[in-house]
Design an enzyme around this catalytic site. Structure first.
Site, PDB file in Angstrom:
ATOM      1  N   LYS A   1       0.854  -1.192   0.000  1.00  0.00           N
ATOM      2  CA  LYS A   1       0.000   0.000   0.000  1.00  0.00           C
ATOM      3  C   LYS A   1       0.887   1.237   0.000  1.00  0.00           C
ATOM      4  O   LYS A   1       1.676   1.449   0.925  1.00  0.00           O
ATOM      5  CB  LYS A   1      -0.899  -0.003   1.237  1.00  0.00           C
ATOM      6  CG  LYS A   1      -1.720   1.274   1.425  1.00  0.00           C
ATOM      7  CD  LYS A   1      -2.461   1.254   2.760  1.00  0.00           C
ATOM      8  CE  LYS A   1      -3.125   2.587   3.059  1.00  0.00           C
ATOM      9  NZ  LYS A   1      -3.759   2.608   4.402  1.00  0.00           N
TER      10      LYS A   1
ATOM     11  N   ASP B   1      -2.863  10.596   3.253  1.00  0.00           N
ATOM     12  CA  ASP B   1      -4.259  10.176   3.428  1.00  0.00           C
ATOM     13  C   ASP B   1      -5.024  11.201   4.245  1.00  0.00           C
ATOM     14  O   ASP B   1      -4.924  11.241   5.472  1.00  0.00           O
ATOM     15  CB  ASP B   1      -4.304   8.805   4.114  1.00  0.00           C
ATOM     16  CG  ASP B   1      -5.726   8.298   4.277  1.00  0.00           C
ATOM     17  OD1 ASP B   1      -6.626   8.819   3.585  1.00  0.00           O
ATOM     18  OD2 ASP B   1      -5.941   7.378   5.088  1.00  0.00           O
TER      19      ASP B   1
ATOM     20  N   LYS C   1     -10.400  12.900   7.920  1.00  0.00           N
ATOM     21  CA  LYS C   1      -9.827  12.690   9.233  1.00  0.00           C
ATOM     22  C   LYS C   1      -9.793  14.007  10.012  1.00  0.00           C
ATOM     23  O   LYS C   1      -9.845  15.097   9.430  1.00  0.00           O
ATOM     24  CB  LYS C   1      -8.388  12.166   9.102  1.00  0.00           C
ATOM     25  CG  LYS C   1      -8.245  10.797   8.469  1.00  0.00           C
ATOM     26  CD  LYS C   1      -6.769  10.450   8.330  1.00  0.00           C
ATOM     27  CE  LYS C   1      -6.564   9.082   7.671  1.00  0.00           C
ATOM     28  NZ  LYS C   1      -6.935   7.971   8.559  1.00  0.00           N
TER      29      LYS C   1
ATOM     30  N   ASP D   1       1.464   6.630   5.517  1.00  0.00           N
ATOM     31  CA  ASP D   1       0.483   5.649   5.048  1.00  0.00           C
ATOM     32  C   ASP D   1       0.979   4.874   3.831  1.00  0.00           C
ATOM     33  O   ASP D   1       0.296   3.994   3.321  1.00  0.00           O
ATOM     34  CB  ASP D   1      -0.851   6.335   4.729  1.00  0.00           C
ATOM     35  CG  ASP D   1      -2.043   5.433   4.983  1.00  0.00           C
ATOM     36  OD1 ASP D   1      -1.892   4.442   5.721  1.00  0.00           O
ATOM     37  OD2 ASP D   1      -3.132   5.715   4.449  1.00  0.00           O
TER      38      ASP D   1
ATOM     39  N   ASP E   1     -12.171   6.797   3.705  1.00  0.00           N
ATOM     40  CA  ASP E   1     -10.965   6.658   4.511  1.00  0.00           C
ATOM     41  C   ASP E   1     -10.543   5.195   4.670  1.00  0.00           C
ATOM     42  O   ASP E   1      -9.533   4.909   5.294  1.00  0.00           O
ATOM     43  CB  ASP E   1     -11.180   7.298   5.889  1.00  0.00           C
ATOM     44  CG  ASP E   1      -9.883   7.501   6.642  1.00  0.00           C
ATOM     45  OD1 ASP E   1      -8.822   7.566   5.997  1.00  0.00           O
ATOM     46  OD2 ASP E   1      -9.921   7.584   7.885  1.00  0.00           O
TER      47      ASP E   1
ATOM     48  N   GLU F   1      -9.432   3.474   2.215  1.00  0.00           N
ATOM     49  CA  GLU F   1      -8.937   3.460   0.833  1.00  0.00           C
ATOM     50  C   GLU F   1      -7.836   2.434   0.599  1.00  0.00           C
ATOM     51  O   GLU F   1      -7.599   2.004  -0.533  1.00  0.00           O
ATOM     52  CB  GLU F   1      -8.438   4.856   0.431  1.00  0.00           C
ATOM     53  CG  GLU F   1      -7.020   5.211   0.823  1.00  0.00           C
ATOM     54  CD  GLU F   1      -6.775   5.233   2.324  1.00  0.00           C
ATOM     55  OE1 GLU F   1      -5.642   4.934   2.738  1.00  0.00           O
ATOM     56  OE2 GLU F   1      -7.702   5.547   3.090  1.00  0.00           O
TER      57      GLU F   1
ATOM     58  N   ARG G   1      -7.543  -0.735   1.381  1.00  0.00           N
ATOM     59  CA  ARG G   1      -8.017  -2.017   0.841  1.00  0.00           C
ATOM     60  C   ARG G   1      -8.512  -1.865  -0.604  1.00  0.00           C
ATOM     61  O   ARG G   1      -8.437  -2.808  -1.386  1.00  0.00           O
ATOM     62  CB  ARG G   1      -9.117  -2.584   1.751  1.00  0.00           C
ATOM     63  CG  ARG G   1     -10.393  -1.787   1.786  1.00  0.00           C
ATOM     64  CD  ARG G   1     -11.229  -2.060   3.021  1.00  0.00           C
ATOM     65  NE  ARG G   1     -10.627  -1.489   4.226  1.00  0.00           N
ATOM     66  CZ  ARG G   1     -11.203  -1.509   5.429  1.00  0.00           C
ATOM     67  NH1 ARG G   1     -12.386  -2.093   5.592  1.00  0.00           N
ATOM     68  NH2 ARG G   1     -10.608  -0.965   6.461  1.00  0.00           N
TER      69      ARG G   1
END
Length: 429
Positions: A196, A201, A208, A219, A278, A280, A282
């Site tokens: 990933k 993010d 967030k 992230d 959020d 995202e 996966r």
């Protein structure tokens, strides 16, 4: 205190006035770390001692004496190294031991530094290129790569990465890097590593808080870990074909950003309703897992800073492991133990695929509850399991709950840790 210090590991207190509860004592220009013999938590004690030593203002540590073993030296390295001095350490032992430790330290330093980069320094394409450049330097003759960016993702059907990244001015991308020491285009692929690479993010429209967003430069820690694992395995003599797949994007808000209730259709026909922008990670990893499956590898390993639920479950001290292949999960646990990286398996069963239902699609990417509801980390793993072949046989999912620390603690300096690199490198090697 001196800028360079000799560090000696000892099982005998050096002076009569050594305080009972202290494991560190300074005698002249030498710092002694005292351990009771057969201490069950010796490596943890050493890492904590290294943290204390670094805070004394020591710029460079030189490990000396006869009691240092590779494992104890590495524990010291993890505690001592930090932003600005990720390689300021001299190991001891045989030349082979020193070379292996230096290789490991160099790779960890690269991956940790990459994770610590700011979002402005490392947009998606630069992340992918950094991985290409670093791994290419390890084995120039055996590396080839393909990078798909921007609208080309949608044209080729990689809709997860395209949707997550389309709200940013910095285009998303999908990297496939092939390490093939056989130089035979038909050689079987031993493993695919999927990372990933969300370089920042914001949470998207499921935005967030400011505090929750502050550390989101990290992230992309999963991408750094799998890239580092491949680099380390190559340095340690990897002779089998391995592919690296990085799913890179910025998750931002704009007039073009993906939205709640959008439906994404993947290459394997699975449709996904966006219940939380959020969640995202996966969404992009699904594309990476589908690409990995095309190579029919013996093993697929993905790594991601995926869920806060995994952090809540492990306290941020362990990497959370998910698998449907219990034999492989056991192998991963034994491997992690052999390289002293904390790993803990959390629940995953085939029916976790149904835990994020949607009226309008085959699945949602989460639930419309805080943290995705109960079992959030397992539900995320269940979502990912829809995109691997053979009912999950040969697949491991690492939720990197211990990848990054926003502030220093007794074990770690602030910033990326690199945990997971050694385990994955050993699994593929």
């Amino acid at each position: 205190m001196t800028q360079v210090a000799s560090i000696v590991l000892t099982f005998e207190k050096q002076t009569n006035d050594w305080q009972q509860d202290k494991i560190i004592q300074i005698v002249g220009e030498v710092i002694y770390i005292y351990l009771a013999e057969n201490d069950e938590y010796a490596l943890r004690q050493i890492q904590m001692a290294a943290r204390s030593i670094e805070k004394l203002g020591i710029e460079h540590a030189k490990l000396t004496g006869s009691h240092w073993q590779p494992e104890s030296q590495w524990a010291f390295a993890l505690g001592f190294t930090c932003v600005g001095k990720l390689c300021n350490l001299e190991f001891t032992g045989t030349s082979e031991e020193i070379n292996r430790l230096n290789d490991k330290l160099a790779v960890f330093a690269w991956a940790r530094d990459l994770t610590n980069h700011t979002p402005a320094q490392l947009p998606p394409q630069q992340l992918a290129q950094a991985a290409i450049d670093y791994i290419q330097a390890q084995a120039p003759a055996y590396i080839s790569s393909t990078l798909i960016c921007g609208d080309e993702l949608a044209e080729q059907g990689w809709m997860g990465i395209h949707n997550v990244g389309k709200g940013s001015i910095n285009p998303p991308c999908l990297l496939e890097l092939d390490f093939n020491p056989t130089q035979d285009k038909e050689a079987p692929v031993k493993a695919c590593l999927v990372g990933k690479g969300i370089t920042f993010d914001s949470g998207g429209y499921s935005i967030k808080s400011s505090a929750g967003m502050f550390d989101m430069k990290a992230d992309m820690g999963g991408a750094a870990v799998v890239a580092g694992a491949l680099a380390l395995a190559i340095r340690q003599g990897l002779q089998q074909r391995v592919k690296l797949i990085l799913c890179c994007a910025e998750n931002l808000i704009s007039n073009n950003a993906y939205k709640l209730s959008d439906i994404i259709t993947y290459k394997n026909g699975v449709t996904c309703e966006v219940a939380n922008t959020d969640a995202e990670g996966r969404i992009v990893l699904a594309d990476g897992l589908l690409l990995a499956s095309q190579s029919q590898p013996e093993m697929v390993i993905d790594a991601a800073t995926l869920t806060g639920a995994a952090v809540m479950a492990t306290g941020g001290d362990y990497t959370a492991l998910f698998a449907l292949d219990q034999k492989l999960a056991k192998q991963a646990q034994l491997t992690a133990e052999s390289v002293n990286e904390p790993l803990w398996q959390l629940p995953l069963a085939p029916w976790h695929q149904t835990k994020c239902p949607s009226v309008f699609a085959d699945t949602a990417n989460s639930r419309t509850q805080k943290g995705g509801g109960a079992g959030g980390a397992s539900n995320a793993a269940g979502f990912l399991s829809r995109f691997v072949d053979n009912n999950g046989q040969g697949w491991l999912h690492f939720d990197l709950a211990a990848a990054y620390n926003g502030s220093a603690n007794e074990m770690w300096a602030a910033g990326a840790t690199g945990l997971g690199i050694a385990t994955i490198a050993e699994l593929i090697r």
